[in-house]
Design an enzyme around this catalytic site. Structure first.
Site, PDB file in Angstrom:
ATOM      1  N   CYS A   1       3.744  -6.156   0.765  1.00 40.94           N
ATOM      2  CA  CYS A   1       2.780  -5.205   1.333  1.00 40.94           C
ATOM      3  C   CYS A   1       2.412  -4.084   0.368  1.00 40.94           C
ATOM      4  O   CYS A   1       1.431  -3.376   0.588  1.00 40.94           O
ATOM      5  CB  CYS A   1       3.327  -4.618   2.632  1.00 40.94           C
ATOM      6  SG  CYS A   1       4.876  -3.719   2.446  1.00 40.94           S
TER       7      CYS A   1
ATOM      8  N   ARG B   1       3.606  10.813  -0.946  1.00 43.40           N
ATOM      9  CA  ARG B   1       4.449  10.212   0.073  1.00 43.40           C
ATOM     10  C   ARG B   1       4.550  11.181   1.249  1.00 43.40           C
ATOM     11  O   ARG B   1       4.170  12.337   1.156  1.00 43.40           O
ATOM     12  CB  ARG B   1       5.859   9.946  -0.474  1.00 43.40           C
ATOM     13  CG  ARG B   1       5.973   8.812  -1.480  1.00 43.40           C
ATOM     14  CD  ARG B   1       5.903   7.432  -0.842  1.00 43.40           C
ATOM     15  NE  ARG B   1       6.788   7.362   0.333  1.00 43.40           N
ATOM     16  CZ  ARG B   1       8.114   7.144   0.268  1.00 43.40           C
ATOM     17  NH1 ARG B   1       8.706   6.996  -0.898  1.00 43.40           N
ATOM     18  NH2 ARG B   1       8.828   7.081   1.377  1.00 43.40           N
TER      19      ARG B   1
ATOM     20  N   LYS C   1       1.702  -3.797   9.222  1.00 42.68           N
ATOM     21  CA  LYS C   1       1.513  -3.864   7.772  1.00 42.68           C
ATOM     22  C   LYS C   1       2.826  -3.646   7.017  1.00 42.68           C
ATOM     23  O   LYS C   1       2.925  -3.987   5.835  1.00 42.68           O
ATOM     24  CB  LYS C   1       0.467  -2.850   7.315  1.00 42.68           C
ATOM     25  CG  LYS C   1       0.865  -1.399   7.448  1.00 42.68           C
ATOM     26  CD  LYS C   1      -0.241  -0.493   6.897  1.00 42.68           C
ATOM     27  CE  LYS C   1       0.148   0.977   6.977  1.00 42.68           C
ATOM     28  NZ  LYS C   1      -0.909   1.856   6.410  1.00 42.68           N
ATOM     29  N   ASP C   2       3.843  -3.068   7.682  1.00 43.97           N
ATOM     30  CA  ASP C   2       5.132  -2.810   7.039  1.00 43.97           C
ATOM     31  C   ASP C   2       6.122  -3.957   7.227  1.00 43.97           C
ATOM     32  O   ASP C   2       7.206  -3.932   6.642  1.00 43.97           O
ATOM     33  CB  ASP C   2       5.767  -1.535   7.608  1.00 43.97           C
ATOM     34  CG  ASP C   2       4.958  -0.289   7.307  1.00 43.97           C
ATOM     35  OD1 ASP C   2       4.244  -0.287   6.290  1.00 43.97           O
ATOM     36  OD2 ASP C   2       5.043   0.672   8.093  1.00 43.97           O
TER      37      ASP C   2
ATOM     38  N   ARG D   1      -2.682  -0.634  -3.372  1.00 48.29           N
ATOM     39  CA  ARG D   1      -3.942  -1.271  -2.961  1.00 48.29           C
ATOM     40  C   ARG D   1      -5.057  -0.235  -2.893  1.00 48.29           C
ATOM     41  O   ARG D   1      -6.158  -0.443  -3.434  1.00 48.29           O
ATOM     42  CB  ARG D   1      -3.780  -1.948  -1.589  1.00 48.29           C
ATOM     43  CG  ARG D   1      -5.100  -2.487  -1.018  1.00 48.29           C
ATOM     44  CD  ARG D   1      -4.944  -2.909   0.430  1.00 48.29           C
ATOM     45  NE  ARG D   1      -4.504  -1.836   1.296  1.00 48.29           N
ATOM     46  CZ  ARG D   1      -5.315  -0.918   1.821  1.00 48.29           C
ATOM     47  NH1 ARG D   1      -6.608  -0.932   1.559  1.00 48.29           N
ATOM     48  NH2 ARG D   1      -4.835   0.032   2.607  1.00 48.29           N
ATOM     49  N   ARG D   2      -4.781   0.880  -2.219  1.00 51.10           N
ATOM     50  CA  ARG D   2      -5.803   1.916  -2.107  1.00 51.10           C
ATOM     51  C   ARG D   2      -6.152   2.494  -3.474  1.00 51.10           C
ATOM     52  O   ARG D   2      -7.314   2.784  -3.764  1.00 51.10           O
ATOM     53  CB  ARG D   2      -5.332   3.027  -1.157  1.00 51.10           C
ATOM     54  CG  ARG D   2      -5.302   2.592   0.311  1.00 51.10           C
ATOM     55  CD  ARG D   2      -4.617   3.608   1.188  1.00 51.10           C
ATOM     56  NE  ARG D   2      -4.658   3.217   2.591  1.00 51.10           N
ATOM     57  CZ  ARG D   2      -3.823   3.654   3.515  1.00 51.10           C
ATOM     58  NH1 ARG D   2      -2.867   4.510   3.175  1.00 51.10           N
ATOM     59  NH2 ARG D   2      -3.927   3.260   4.769  1.00 51.10           N
TER      60      ARG D   2
ATOM     61  N   ARG E   1       0.640  14.880   4.381  1.00 48.08           N
ATOM     62  CA  ARG E   1      -0.344  14.322   3.443  1.00 48.08           C
ATOM     63  C   ARG E   1      -1.685  15.041   3.590  1.00 48.08           C
ATOM     64  O   ARG E   1      -2.331  15.390   2.603  1.00 48.08           O
ATOM     65  CB  ARG E   1      -0.526  12.815   3.684  1.00 48.08           C
ATOM     66  CG  ARG E   1       0.682  11.977   3.322  1.00 48.08           C
ATOM     67  CD  ARG E   1       0.315  10.512   3.251  1.00 48.08           C
ATOM     68  NE  ARG E   1       1.495   9.658   3.210  1.00 48.08           N
ATOM     69  CZ  ARG E   1       1.489   8.404   2.806  1.00 48.08           C
ATOM     70  NH1 ARG E   1       0.363   7.837   2.414  1.00 48.08           N
ATOM     71  NH2 ARG E   1       2.601   7.673   2.796  1.00 48.08           N
TER      72      ARG E   1
END
Length: 312
Positions: A237, A143, A80-81, A125-126, A149
């Site tokens: 992305c 981040r 995804k990156d 997106r989230r 997190r």
């Protein structure tokens, strides 16, 4: 056989790289490895939000430079990156079997999330998708690596939940941290999420042959459909595009969604095709999204219409 592998230094990146080495050793027991760790621009800057870097591939640029300079033989990326357009002379050599691509809500389930809850995520997106489903919550940008997190839930940061990739939790042995794996039909995941992308130089046919030996044809087809769709939309992305790939009777179905940053607008598209037509499938889905207004939503993001709120 000796292979030099480029990787990030994070615990998740190292877990993924060790997984790839294990897959290669199963096929080539004599293989030896040297790990070449590097801190990317996004690793060095843990304050800015991803879209604020003003570039695509904040976790990939330095690794592609390693390949071009012949400092490594291949790089292990979270797919995804990896940008949909690679540096000249480089190829996506292999996509190993994909881990669970779903997003995970940690700290609460969607049903138990209190009214006005504070939900942490570093992804636009989230952010867009959680607001589409729960417009009452407050999204807080965060981040950092997975562990820090998760530590923001409760405590001094007072977050009720964070959204992370189920695959990352699983690879780190943190499955129990997931309160709910979010249904992709309602909360489509990032393009390539849960998959690894092994990038190499196109000319290094011997290296590519080794990497192809651990490829999963289904994961490759899913990656090609999702990435082609993203490329056709011109989206990076960090933008609010979600995807979901499923299989039935040997055919691949791609579901995709574009959601506005505030969650007030969404457009979706679904199409199926044979796996050998994965790229054409991605193009078809992108065209449907465009016709339904998806580009207009993305253009708002491109113009920098991001909400201003203070990061933790």
């Amino acid at each position: 056989m000796h292979l030099r592998i480029g990787t990030r230094r994070s615990p998740l990146a190292m877990a993924q790289t060790n997984h790839v080495m294990g897959l290669i050793r199963e096929k080539f027991p004599q293989a030896e490895f040297t790990l070449c760790q590097i801190a990317t621009i996004a690793d060095r800057d843990r304050v800015s939000e991803f879209h604020q870097f003003g570039m695509v591939g904040v976790f990939a640029v330095e690794h592609e430079q390693q390949l071009v300079k012949r400092e490594v033989d291949f790089v292990v990326h979270s797919l995804k990156d990896l940008p949909t357009t690679l540096h000249e002379g480089l190829v996506l050599a292999s996509v190993p079997p994909r881990e669970d691509p779903r997003d995970a809500l940690c700290g609460a389930t969607m049903a138990s999330l209190r009214q006005g809850a504070r939900v942490g995520t570093g992804s636009l997106r989230r952010r867009a998708q959680i607001l589409n489903l729960r417009p009452d919550v407050t999204v807080v940008p965060i981040r950092g690596n997975v562990g820090p997190r998760l530590a923001k839930i409760g405590g001094e940061d007072a977050l009720d939940a964070v959204i992370l990739a189920q695959a990352g939790l699983r690879r780190l042995g943190l499955d129990e941290a997931s309160s709910e794996a979010l249904a992709p039909s309602l909360f489509p995941y990032a393009v390539g999420q849960g998959a690894l992308g092994l990038e190499a130089r196109a000319e290094d046919t011997a290296v590519i042959e080794v990497l192809k030996a651990i490829e999963c044809p289904k994961a490759r087809a899913e990656a090609e459909a999702e990435r082609e769709m993203m490329h056709a939309l011109g989206a990076g992305c960090s933008l609010p595009v979600g995807a979901c790939a499923t299989w039935q009777d040997g055919r691949l179905t791609l579901h995709a969604q574009v959601t506005s940053i505030e969650g007030t607008e969404r457009v979706v598209a679904d199409q199926s095709a044979a796996p050998e037509q994965a790229r054409e499938l991605g193009l078809t889905v992108a065209q449907i999204l465009k016709e339904r207004g998806g580009v207009a939503i993305l253009e708002k993001s491109y113009r920098g219409h991001y909400p201003s709120f203070k990061s933790i």
